[in-house]
Design an enzyme around this catalytic site. Structure first.
Site, PDB file in Angstrom:
ATOM      1  N   TYR A 185       0.855  -1.189   0.000  1.00 55.78           N
ATOM      2  CA  TYR A 185       0.000   0.000   0.000  1.00 55.78           C
ATOM      3  C   TYR A 185       0.891   1.239   0.000  1.00 55.78           C
ATOM      4  O   TYR A 185       2.024   1.203   0.516  1.00 55.78           O
ATOM      5  CB  TYR A 185      -0.920  -0.008   1.224  1.00 55.78           C
ATOM      6  CG  TYR A 185      -2.073  -0.967   1.046  1.00 55.78           C
ATOM      7  CD1 TYR A 185      -3.311  -0.521   0.627  1.00 55.78           C
ATOM      8  CD2 TYR A 185      -1.895  -2.330   1.234  1.00 55.78           C
ATOM      9  CE1 TYR A 185      -4.359  -1.397   0.416  1.00 55.78           C
ATOM     10  CE2 TYR A 185      -2.928  -3.224   1.028  1.00 55.78           C
ATOM     11  CZ  TYR A 185      -4.167  -2.746   0.621  1.00 55.78           C
ATOM     12  OH  TYR A 185      -5.185  -3.631   0.395  1.00 55.78           O
TER      13      TYR A 185
ATOM     14  N   TYR B   2      -0.859 -10.137  -1.463  1.00 60.87           N
ATOM     15  CA  TYR B   2       0.247  -9.546  -0.710  1.00 60.87           C
ATOM     16  C   TYR B   2       0.312 -10.122   0.702  1.00 60.87           C
ATOM     17  O   TYR B   2      -0.700 -10.585   1.234  1.00 60.87           O
ATOM     18  CB  TYR B   2       0.092  -8.021  -0.647  1.00 60.87           C
ATOM     19  CG  TYR B   2      -1.122  -7.525   0.120  1.00 60.87           C
ATOM     20  CD1 TYR B   2      -1.085  -7.374   1.497  1.00 60.87           C
ATOM     21  CD2 TYR B   2      -2.299  -7.198  -0.534  1.00 60.87           C
ATOM     22  CE1 TYR B   2      -2.184  -6.916   2.206  1.00 60.87           C
ATOM     23  CE2 TYR B   2      -3.399  -6.736   0.154  1.00 60.87           C
ATOM     24  CZ  TYR B   2      -3.344  -6.592   1.523  1.00 60.87           C
ATOM     25  OH  TYR B   2      -4.440  -6.150   2.218  1.00 60.87           O
TER      26      TYR B   2
ATOM     27  N   ARG C 266      -2.715 -12.387   1.747  1.00 59.13           N
ATOM     28  CA  ARG C 266      -4.101 -12.034   1.443  1.00 59.13           C
ATOM     29  C   ARG C 266      -4.284 -12.135  -0.066  1.00 59.13           C
ATOM     30  O   ARG C 266      -3.416 -11.720  -0.832  1.00 59.13           O
ATOM     31  CB  ARG C 266      -4.400 -10.587   1.856  1.00 59.13           C
ATOM     32  CG  ARG C 266      -4.274 -10.335   3.348  1.00 59.13           C
ATOM     33  CD  ARG C 266      -5.331  -9.337   3.776  1.00 59.13           C
ATOM     34  NE  ARG C 266      -6.643  -9.896   3.536  1.00 59.13           N
ATOM     35  CZ  ARG C 266      -7.754  -9.189   3.315  1.00 59.13           C
ATOM     36  NH1 ARG C 266      -7.685  -7.869   3.292  1.00 59.13           N
ATOM     37  NH2 ARG C 266      -8.923  -9.773   3.106  1.00 59.13           N
TER      38      ARG C 266
ATOM     39  N   HIS D 245      -7.156  -7.882  -3.986  1.00 58.66           N
ATOM     40  CA  HIS D 245      -8.478  -7.264  -3.824  1.00 58.66           C
ATOM     41  C   HIS D 245      -8.374  -5.751  -3.927  1.00 58.66           C
ATOM     42  O   HIS D 245      -7.292  -5.178  -3.790  1.00 58.66           O
ATOM     43  CB  HIS D 245      -9.073  -7.636  -2.459  1.00 58.66           C
ATOM     44  CG  HIS D 245      -8.184  -7.252  -1.309  1.00 58.66           C
ATOM     45  ND1 HIS D 245      -7.224  -8.103  -0.804  1.00 58.66           N
ATOM     46  CD2 HIS D 245      -8.069  -6.106  -0.601  1.00 58.66           C
ATOM     47  CE1 HIS D 245      -6.567  -7.496   0.179  1.00 58.66           C
ATOM     48  NE2 HIS D 245      -7.059  -6.268   0.314  1.00 58.66           N
TER      49      HIS D 245
ATOM     50  N   HIS E 257     -10.245  -2.464  -1.997  1.00 61.70           N
ATOM     51  CA  HIS E 257     -11.126  -2.067  -0.891  1.00 61.70           C
ATOM     52  C   HIS E 257     -12.111  -0.994  -1.360  1.00 61.70           C
ATOM     53  O   HIS E 257     -11.726  -0.092  -2.114  1.00 61.70           O
ATOM     54  CB  HIS E 257     -10.317  -1.429   0.250  1.00 61.70           C
ATOM     55  CG  HIS E 257      -9.406  -2.364   0.965  1.00 61.70           C
ATOM     56  ND1 HIS E 257      -9.705  -2.889   2.204  1.00 61.70           N
ATOM     57  CD2 HIS E 257      -8.189  -2.846   0.639  1.00 61.70           C
ATOM     58  CE1 HIS E 257      -8.701  -3.648   2.608  1.00 61.70           C
ATOM     59  NE2 HIS E 257      -7.764  -3.646   1.676  1.00 61.70           N
TER      60      HIS E 257
HETATM   61 FE   LIG Z   1      -6.071  -4.879   1.566  1.00 68.14          FE
END
Ligand SMILES: [Fe+2]
Length: 304
Positions: free
Chosen positions: A157, A193, A214, A217, A219
């Site tokens: 991120y 990730y 994870r 995706h 968000h």
């Molecule tokens: Fe996420």
């Protein structure tokens, strides 16, 4: 001087909260005491284990910053975040399913025009996202703010990168739905990730031989007046971690097929020189109330 047996001690601590003015706070505290005491009795917790737990929680707090939330991560990997989500959304009644907020909702979601590329400075396979926000009868909801955020094609991120302080957000923006409830934007294809493993939560995942991954995706946080705030993800079909998400956040309805396209124009009529992906998803809102979570940046500002 009272002297308590194991069970008398639990009763005494529960009684000590008897005069708590707020009945809900009293209930929550007394139930917490019951569960914690039961855990200690059931496990015959040693001093060393208790000290380890105190140190672990201390380090978890120390790892938090205005843009990093290690406690949310701890709640996520222990399944507590999804359990809180489950007990609060038992009957969706046709509304889009919910999932965890995650630790990377840091705020700084600037309103961007439809069609904007929120990852223009990043390498990666290009993706066009087209979406619509409606009520349960598919009536479009106009003027609704939608926050989006996702990882880059290396799994990070923006807020995890040192460039965040100087260059600001990437792959993170707010769109406002048009008269038909629609919003659309350009970005890159996110990838699966690992959750951060450089803190106490990641240490626990590694030491307990769990994997830290994870599935890929995007968000979404949709906050329409008169409707329950919707906190969710859209997952990419085919991801190898869909069945073993480290935070237990996947729901079937939230998995979308991402089409691979080679058309020379994207759905908004603008040309593109390279192959691209198309994500299409509709969000159905449930009537009601509630407040969307405050971004951590806002909390930090208030606390300062
Ligand atoms: Fe996420």
């Amino acid at each position: 001087m009272p002297q308590f047996t194991e069970t008398e001690l639990t009763a005494a601590v529960i009684r000590s909260f008897e005069d708590t003015p707020d009945p809900r706070a009293k209930f929550l505290l007394q139930e917490l005491v019951k569960s914690l005491h039961e855990y200690v009795r059931k496990t015959d917790l040693t001093f060393e284990e208790w000290e380890y737990a105190i140190d672990f929680l201390t380090r978890t707090g120390q790892k938090c910053t205005p843009i990093r939330q290690e406690f949310i991560l701890l709640s996520d990997v222990m399944g507590v975040s999804m359990l809180v989500d489950a007990v609060n959304h038992r009957d969706r009644g046709g509304a889009t399913e919910t999932t965890v907020l995650g630790p990377f909702y840091v705020g700084e979601h600037k309103v961007m025009p439809h069609g904007a590329d929120i990852s223009a400075t990043l390498p990666g396979e290009r993706m066009f996202v087209q979406s619509r926000v409606t009520d349960l009868k598919h009536k479009p909801l106009a003027g609704v703010p939608v926050d989006v955020w996702h990882a880059d094609d290396e799994g990070y991120y923006d807020s995890q990168k040192t460039s965040y302080a100087t260059q600001g957000p990437t792959s993170r923006a707010r769109f406002v739905t048009d008269a038909d409830g629609r919003f659309f934007f350009r970005t890159i294809l996110p990838c699966s990730y690992p959750i951060p493993t450089d803190g106490p939560v990641g240490e626990m995942i590694v030491q307990t031989r769990r994997h830290a991954m994870r599935p890929a995706h995007v968000h979404f946080l949709v906050d329409a007046p008169g409707y329950q705030p919707l906190i969710t993800h859209v997952f990419m079909a085919g991801d190898k971690y869909l069945d073993s998400d480290v935070v237990f956040g996947v729901k079937d309805e939230l998995v979308a097929s991402i089409q691979k396209r080679s058309d020379a124009v994207m759905p908004d009529g603008k040309p593109t020189a390279e192959p691209w992906h198309l994500m299409t998803y509709e969000f159905r809102m449930k009537p009601g109330e509630g407040s969307a979570p405050k971004p951590m940046m806002a909390n930090a500002t208030e606390a300062a």
